[in-house]
Scaffold this motif. Structure first.
Motif, PDB file in Angstrom:
ATOM      1  N   ASP A 163       0.802  -1.215   0.000  1.00  0.00           N
ATOM      2  CA  ASP A 163       0.000   0.000   0.000  1.00  0.00           C
ATOM      3  C   ASP A 163       0.837   1.268   0.000  1.00  0.00           C
ATOM      4  OD1 ASP A 163      -2.424  -1.335   0.014  1.00  0.00           O
ATOM      5  OD2 ASP A 163      -2.400  -1.566   2.196  1.00  0.00           O
ATOM      6  N   SER A 164       2.184   1.128   0.078  1.00  0.00           N
ATOM      7  CA  SER A 164       3.026   2.314   0.172  1.00  0.00           C
ATOM      8  C   SER A 164       3.510   2.754  -1.189  1.00  0.00           C
ATOM      9  CB  SER A 164       4.227   2.040   1.082  1.00  0.00           C
ATOM     10  OG  SER A 164       5.092   1.107   0.468  1.00  0.00           O
ATOM     11  N   ARG A 198      -1.817  13.308  -1.652  1.00  0.00           N
ATOM     12  CA  ARG A 198      -1.497  12.164  -0.802  1.00  0.00           C
ATOM     13  C   ARG A 198      -0.121  12.321  -0.163  1.00  0.00           C
ATOM     14  NH1 ARG A 198      -0.582   5.854  -2.582  1.00  0.00           N
ATOM     15  NH2 ARG A 198      -0.479   4.987  -0.473  1.00  0.00           N
ATOM     16  N   GLU A 233       0.655  12.853   3.875  1.00  0.00           N
ATOM     17  CA  GLU A 233       1.470  11.880   4.593  1.00  0.00           C
ATOM     18  C   GLU A 233       2.631  12.548   5.320  1.00  0.00           C
ATOM     19  OE1 GLU A 233       2.650   9.179   1.559  1.00  0.00           O
ATOM     20  OE2 GLU A 233       0.821   7.960   1.682  1.00  0.00           O
ATOM     21  N   ASN A 234       3.072  13.707   4.825  1.00  0.00           N
ATOM     22  CA  ASN A 234       4.227  14.387   5.405  1.00  0.00           C
ATOM     23  C   ASN A 234       3.853  15.556   6.315  1.00  0.00           C
ATOM     24  OD1 ASN A 234       7.061  13.469   4.201  1.00  0.00           O
ATOM     25  ND2 ASN A 234       5.497  13.163   2.618  1.00  0.00           N
ATOM     26  N   ARG A 245       0.878  16.138   9.200  1.00  0.00           N
ATOM     27  CA  ARG A 245      -0.318  15.637   9.884  1.00  0.00           C
ATOM     28  C   ARG A 245      -1.372  16.723  10.086  1.00  0.00           C
ATOM     29  NH1 ARG A 245      -0.729  17.102  15.120  1.00  0.00           N
ATOM     30  NH2 ARG A 245      -2.312  15.498  15.434  1.00  0.00           N
ATOM     31  N   ASP A 285      -8.339  13.906  10.788  1.00  0.00           N
ATOM     32  CA  ASP A 285      -7.525  12.699  10.663  1.00  0.00           C
ATOM     33  C   ASP A 285      -7.735  12.085   9.280  1.00  0.00           C
ATOM     34  OD1 ASP A 285      -6.159  10.351  10.872  1.00  0.00           O
ATOM     35  OD2 ASP A 285      -7.116   9.675  12.728  1.00  0.00           O
ATOM     36  N   PHE A 286      -6.689  12.105   8.454  1.00  0.00           N
ATOM     37  CA  PHE A 286      -6.797  11.653   7.063  1.00  0.00           C
ATOM     38  C   PHE A 286      -6.138  10.274   6.859  1.00  0.00           C
ATOM     39  CE2 PHE A 286      -6.134  12.472   2.357  1.00  0.00           C
ATOM     40  CZ  PHE A 286      -7.481  12.640   2.078  1.00  0.00           C
ATOM     41  N   LYS A 287      -6.044   9.475   7.935  1.00  0.00           N
ATOM     42  CA  LYS A 287      -5.367   8.183   7.842  1.00  0.00           C
ATOM     43  C   LYS A 287      -6.104   7.210   6.924  1.00  0.00           C
ATOM     44  CE  LYS A 287      -5.180   7.198  12.170  1.00  0.00           C
ATOM     45  NZ  LYS A 287      -4.920   6.512  13.454  1.00  0.00           N
ATOM     46  N   ASP A 288      -7.428   7.238   6.943  1.00  0.00           N
ATOM     47  CA  ASP A 288      -8.226   6.309   6.131  1.00  0.00           C
ATOM     48  C   ASP A 288      -9.159   7.135   5.246  1.00  0.00           C
ATOM     49  OD1 ASP A 288      -9.377   4.012   5.143  1.00  0.00           O
ATOM     50  OD2 ASP A 288     -10.791   3.810   6.816  1.00  0.00           O
ATOM     51  N   PRO A 289      -8.642   7.725   4.158  1.00  0.00           N
ATOM     52  CA  PRO A 289      -9.395   8.756   3.440  1.00  0.00           C
ATOM     53  C   PRO A 289     -10.416   8.260   2.417  1.00  0.00           C
ATOM     54  CG  PRO A 289      -7.233   8.505   2.456  1.00  0.00           C
ATOM     55  CD  PRO A 289      -7.270   7.575   3.637  1.00  0.00           C
TER      56      PRO A 289
END
Length: 416
Positions: free
Chosen positions: A52-53, A196, A200-201, A203, A224-228
């Motif tokens: 996923d990275s 994206r 990621e860089n 928060r 919180d954009f961890k699971d967008p």
């Protein structure tokens, strides 16, 4: 991820590669060939990567300095990756450009660096550094070319990654004057990958407005954009594009409108005599659109209760201008505010309908129309929350207009 190599190994491999490629014309190398060459070592590194990275940068990175450019219809955006781990050889190459770009906030009469947006501690593959964000009006492209020529960029930069319509429009001018090759990438792909990467860089990149219409209580809240995924992405530039983003690799343009930031500035200039986006926003901040627009209560005498329409929402943009007495007393500040509200309301309505049609309850608004434009952001925030019955919040970004420029830089160097 592959093991980190020494500087001596990198230099030796670079010399060997240059010798093997002697006699081959650089300009014959297409964007597709560059993309293919960046995946040469994919098989040997793929097993070490989380599926996923995203890993940015081919094994052999292009020479410094690195730039990404998004040449829009109204504004051009330039990002500069400043390395903090340069070798002595690179230091000689990038010193002058680094000194000029990082020691100034203004370039000529029209170029500006947004110092408050600088991103520290960014890693692109194995290179560490910071990203600088620069903008100038696209109408001043030839002045930008002249300034770049004066500062010696023609001698130190051979390749720039570019996106936006201007990457095609000005390609020949840039090559002729600066001997600089533009590698062009799709602007919507670049927009999404740039968003994206920056999220990621940073928060604190994504946020929403809490209590947007309350002058005393209105404030930003980090989202919180961890699971967008999925989300709707509304890109407001000269015009507007609306994308349904289902995953890092799946997105589709579902709608758009020609009424965007370019429309706001154009109409504001016609109606008020202002000359810049900043001036138009200043006028709007001191105006009242109710002196220009016809509201629901102007028609019904109050709320339209059957359809839950409050009396103070706009029923007809510029509707009051059909009356001579209103027309005679209107101020340019009111006209600027009404223009801003008309554009914003239209974008919000279309975005809400797109979310409903796609079954998506998360929407992010980006684009330079939103730069220093708290009036539009708060209006969008209030509209999304009201019309969704509190189920949706309009999301915004700190680097609202620079994602395309960042994304196209990454596209050149990206492996999966």
């Amino acid at each position: 991820m592959e093991a980190e190599r020494s500087k001596e190994e990198i230099q030796a491999e670079t010399t060997k590669r240059k010798t093997a490629e002697e006699g081959i014309e650089k300009d014959d190398k297409s964007t597709e060939e560059i993309k293919e060459s960046s995946t040469d070592n994919l098989e040997e590194t793929e097993s070490d990567q989380d599926e996923d990275s995203q890993v940015y940068g081919p094994p052999e990175l292009p020479p410094m300095p690195w730039f990404g450019m998004d040449i829009g219809g109204t504004l051009s955006k330039l990002v500069y990756f400043e390395p903090t781990d340069t070798s002595e050889t690179e230091q000689e190459t990038v010193t002058n450009i680094r000194r000029y770009l990082t020691n100034n906030l203004a370039y000529g009469e029209h170029g500006h660096r947004d110092g408050d947006k600088m991103l520290e501690n960014v890693t692109i593959k194995q290179r560490s550094g910071r990203i600088h964000f620069i903008r100038f009006p696209t109408s001043q492209m030839h002045a930008f070319i002249d300034l770049s020529k004066e500062k010696g960029m023609a001698h130190t930069v051979s390749t720039v990654c570019a996106t936006g319509g201007g990457a095609y429009k000005f390609e020949k001018d840039i090559y002729r004057e600066l001997n600089m090759k533009l590698y062009k990438f799709d602007e919507l792909d670049s927009l999404i990958s740039g968003l994206r990467f920056i999220a990621e860089n940073n928060r604190e990149e994504i946020y929403y407005w809490q209590d947007p219409l309350n002058e005393e209580k209105a404030h930003k809240e980090i989202y919180d954009f961890k699971d967008p995924y999925p989300y709707m992405l509304v890109n407001i530039g000269s015009g507007v594009s609306i994308l349904a983003v289902k995953s890092p690799t799946e997105h589709v343009r579902v709608s758009g409108t020609s009424l965007g930031g370019g429309t706001f500035l154009g109409l504001s200039r016609l109606l008020t005599g202002c000359t810049t986006f900043e001036e138009a926003l200043t006028l709007a901040a001191h105006g009242d659109n109710k002196n220009v627009d016809k509201l629901v209560k102007d028609i019904y005498g109050g709320d339209y209760e059957r359809f839950c329409l409050p009396g103070d929402i706009v029923a007809s943009s510029f509707g009051q201008m059909s009356f001579n007495e209103k027309l005679a007393s209107v101020k340019k500040e009111d006209l600027a505010r009404a223009t801003l509200m008309m554009i914003t309301n239209n974008i919000g309505s279309i975005a809400r309908l797109c979310c409903r049609g796609e079954g998506i309850d998360r929407v992010i608004f980006v684009g330079n129309f939103l730069r220093i434009n708290t009036i539009a952001m708060k209006s969008l925030a209030n509209a999304m929350e009201f019309w969704s019955g509190g189920a949706m919040k309009a999301l915004f970004c700190e680097h609202e207009g620079y994602f395309g420029a960042v994304g196209c830089l990454l596209e050149l160097m990206k492996t999966h």
